[in-house]
Design an enzyme around this catalytic site. Structure first.
Site, PDB file in Angstrom:
ATOM      1  N   HIS A 166      38.891  -0.166   8.367  1.00 56.75           N
ATOM      2  CA  HIS A 166      40.299  -0.072   7.949  1.00 56.75           C
ATOM      3  C   HIS A 166      40.612   1.316   7.406  1.00 56.75           C
ATOM      4  CE1 HIS A 166      44.169  -1.776   6.859  1.00 56.75           C
ATOM      5  NE2 HIS A 166      44.080  -1.224   5.663  1.00 56.75           N
ATOM      6  N   HIS A 187      43.999   4.320   7.047  1.00 59.12           N
ATOM      7  CA  HIS A 187      45.299   4.949   7.334  1.00 59.12           C
ATOM      8  C   HIS A 187      45.019   6.443   7.195  1.00 59.12           C
ATOM      9  CE1 HIS A 187      46.958   0.939   6.649  1.00 59.12           C
ATOM     10  NE2 HIS A 187      46.372   0.929   5.467  1.00 59.12           N
ATOM     11  N   GLN A 191      46.897   9.206   5.124  1.00 57.50           N
ATOM     12  CA  GLN A 191      46.898   9.174   3.657  1.00 57.50           C
ATOM     13  C   GLN A 191      45.867  10.129   3.050  1.00 57.50           C
ATOM     14  OE1 GLN A 191      46.875   5.021   2.377  1.00 57.50           O
ATOM     15  NE2 GLN A 191      48.733   4.587   3.540  1.00 57.50           N
ATOM     16  N   ARG A 230      52.798   3.385  -3.891  1.00 52.57           N
ATOM     17  CA  ARG A 230      53.371   3.283  -2.552  1.00 52.57           C
ATOM     18  C   ARG A 230      54.629   4.139  -2.428  1.00 52.57           C
ATOM     19  NH1 ARG A 230      55.466  -2.153   0.540  1.00 52.57           N
ATOM     20  NH2 ARG A 230      57.249  -1.766  -0.822  1.00 52.57           N
ATOM     21  N   HIS A 283      51.480  -5.980  10.105  1.00 56.23           N
ATOM     22  CA  HIS A 283      51.127  -5.258   8.874  1.00 56.23           C
ATOM     23  C   HIS A 283      50.716  -6.184   7.736  1.00 56.23           C
ATOM     24  CE1 HIS A 283      51.811  -3.235   4.980  1.00 56.23           C
ATOM     25  NE2 HIS A 283      51.389  -2.146   5.609  1.00 56.23           N
ATOM     26  N   ARG A 329      54.418  -9.799   4.375  1.00 57.80           N
ATOM     27  CA  ARG A 329      55.638  -9.216   3.794  1.00 57.80           C
ATOM     28  C   ARG A 329      56.483  -8.562   4.878  1.00 57.80           C
ATOM     29  NH1 ARG A 329      53.567  -4.873   1.083  1.00 57.80           N
ATOM     30  NH2 ARG A 329      51.368  -5.420   1.234  1.00 57.80           N
ATOM     31  N   HIS A 355      46.942  -7.068   6.659  1.00 59.43           N
ATOM     32  CA  HIS A 355      46.746  -6.998   5.205  1.00 59.43           C
ATOM     33  C   HIS A 355      47.146  -8.345   4.616  1.00 59.43           C
ATOM     34  CE1 HIS A 355      48.040  -2.542   5.579  1.00 59.43           C
ATOM     35  NE2 HIS A 355      46.829  -2.467   5.080  1.00 59.43           N
ATOM     36  N   GLU A 406      46.619  -8.718  -1.230  1.00 58.63           N
ATOM     37  CA  GLU A 406      45.994  -7.581  -1.905  1.00 58.63           C
ATOM     38  C   GLU A 406      46.444  -7.499  -3.355  1.00 58.63           C
ATOM     39  OE1 GLU A 406      47.064  -3.838  -0.172  1.00 58.63           O
ATOM     40  OE2 GLU A 406      45.605  -2.704  -1.360  1.00 58.63           O
ATOM     41  N   HIS A 439      41.583  -6.933   2.747  1.00 58.77           N
ATOM     42  CA  HIS A 439      41.617  -7.142   1.286  1.00 58.77           C
ATOM     43  C   HIS A 439      41.337  -8.615   0.909  1.00 58.77           C
ATOM     44  CE1 HIS A 439      43.015  -3.077   1.158  1.00 58.77           C
ATOM     45  NE2 HIS A 439      44.173  -3.370   1.696  1.00 58.77           N
ATOM     46  N   ASP A 490      40.345   2.778   4.068  1.00 58.85           N
ATOM     47  CA  ASP A 490      41.748   2.497   3.763  1.00 58.85           C
ATOM     48  C   ASP A 490      42.572   3.741   3.443  1.00 58.85           C
ATOM     49  OD1 ASP A 490      44.123   1.313   3.076  1.00 58.85           O
ATOM     50  OD2 ASP A 490      43.319  -0.120   1.656  1.00 58.85           O
TER      51      ASP A 490
END
Ligand code: NGQ
Ligand code: ZN
Length: 453
Positions: A57, A59, A62, A83, A208, A211, A233, A236, A270, A321
């Site tokens: 995992h 991204h 980032q 975030r 994703h 949510r 995800h 988490e 997570h 991550d």
């Protein structure tokens, strides 16, 4: 250069440690593994050989703001305030920036012993919120970064449509992530084209989170996955669990297990806040839990109940991550240390048959490979993804067998990795990536521009 033969004084095979192991490599894969082989003249020889570790995992973008969210800006900073900062960074990244940052992150992964990455990729649209002419242009940049660094890639294009449960409209900060199911189908197609030229690389899909995706959308996009990996995800943050309960009366994991065909193709990233029944359901499904201990600590997520999950034969892998810090060994170290602090116990990620270093390494390798749809381990037919430990490192003095892995996980430092091969190609020598200078020079230019604007 692609080796044909490598010889190791000791190497970790699927059957356990073996001495004088000769490995024949062809077409990027391991063709023969011969323990007890006499070192032949001219064959490249190493002391300690291990399989490369999958990073399930990431991204990658980032990495560019690693360490820039560590100042308190509210009375109470948390995941959600982090975030917001991350979204502001996202707003500026061009396709070229993405490629440069991802190449840096993937290079650092290789230097730490990660040889394959699951890139959970959601930065699809341009900064103005429109699609690029090629809707999968950004996916193409991730593939290009994989090629520059040499890492194996499971590209996981992300479906993202909402800011909260029940189909809430997305925030402005999420405009670059959004697609309809039809647009997402094009992103998946484009991603398949993007990785076509890479060896041992593939495409999965990533709704994703609950949510960001409604139940109806989830059903629709799952039809695109067929046999490929599915990553999501889940649970988490406690707020996510509370919001989900307010929406449907159930926790996110309970909702997912009841409403989605979760099986061994799935990776639940997570799954921090779960009860025993949920752990049992995940374990029974065969899905892998994607644990990202460094990021989960950095973001203040909480601690996954690993001991209880392992009692039910649950599978897990590790991921870097947010890439705030990239190290396979340190993910395993923090995985265990968080359990120790939380449970006031020792050797949680272990069994009576294997030490903690050995158990967690084997488990994360198997779980990571399953989640990314690849084969792993120093075994015939697996990709030649291999690393060596530097036998001269003080932490390895007078160690053999599983004690080598315990030293690697608990007592080593960055300098403990020697060489790393991916698909038979040596990419890291004495802990340093062979293209490091060019990758860092490009990264420096990119960040200079991004952070000054
Ligand atoms: C992500 N990262 O998609 O990058 C998320 C933050 C969110 C982690 N969850 C955004 N670690 O979950 O809404
Ligand atoms: Zn994530």
């Amino acid at each position: 250069m692609t080796a044909t033969y490598l010889q190791f004084d000791t190497a970790l095979l699927p059957s356990g440690w073996a001495e004088n192991v000769r490995i024949r490599i062809g077409g990027g894969a391991i063709r023969e593994v011969t323990p007890g082989a006499d070192p032949a003249p001219g064959v490249e020889r190493h002391r300690i050989g291990l399989p490369g570790m999958p990073n399930l995992h990431s991204h990658a973008f980032q990495r560019g703001f690693a360490g820039l969210g560590e100042r308190r800006v509210h009375a109470h900073d948390d995941f959600w305030s982090w975030r917001d900062i991350m979204y502001r960074f996202v707003d500026r990244i061009s396709p070229d920036d993405l490629e440069a940052i991802a190449a840096l992150a993937f290079m650092e992964m290789l230097e730490s012993g990660f040889t394959h990455v699951g890139e959970f990729h959601y930065l699809h649209r341009a900064t103005d919120g429109a699609f690029y002419d090629d809707p999968a242009a950004m996916a193409g940049r991730i593939a290009a970064a994989a090629e520059i660094s040499g890492i194996g890639l499971t590209l996981l294009p992300v479906f993202y449509a909402h800011s909260g449960f029940g189909g809430a409209p997305p925030h402005a900060g999420q405009k670059r992530f959004i697609s309809t199911p039809d647009e997402f189908a094009k992103l998946v197609e484009g991603s398949i084209v993007a990785v076509a030229g890479l060896t041992n690389s593939l495409v999965g899909i990533a709704p994703h989170s609950l949510r960001a995706v409604t139940g109806a959308e989830l059903t629709e996009i799952l039809s695109l996955a067929r046999t490929s990996p599915v990553h999501i995800h889940v649970a988490e943050q406690t707020r996510e669990v509370e919001d989900c309960k307010a929406w449907c009366g159930k926790t996110p994991v309970a909702w997912l297990m009841e409403n989605a065909p979760v099986d061994s193709r799935w990776c639940l990233v997570h799954a921090t806040h779960v009860d025993e029944a949920e752990l049992g359901a995940i374990a029974a499904s065969g899905a892998v839990v994607g644990l990202c201990p460094i990021t989960e600590a950095n973001l203040g997520d909480g601690v996954f109940p690993l001991g209880k999950f392992l009692e039910q034969a649950g599978r897990f892998g590790i991921g870097s991550d947010s890439n705030v810090y990239i190290s396979a060994a340190e993910e395993l170290r923090l995985l265990e240390y968080a359990q120790r602090l939380n449970c006031r116990a020792r050797n949680v990620a272990a069994s009576t048959a294997a030490s903690t270093g050995r158990f967690s390494f084997d488990a994360a390798m198997a779980g990571g490979a399953q989640a990314l749809g690849i084969k792993s381990g120093l075994d015939v037919g697996s990709p030649a993804d291999i690393m060596t430990l530097d036998a001269g490192h003080a932490a390895l003095v007078c160690r053999s067998g599983d004690a080598l892995l315990d030293a690697y996980v608990f007592a080593g430092s960055g300098g403990i990795i020697g060489d790393v091969w991916r698909g038979g190609e040596k990419l890291v020598r004495n802990g340093r990536h062979l293209r490091k200078d060019a990758i860092i020079a490009r990264y420096r230019k990119t960040l200079g521009r991004l952070l000054s604007s």
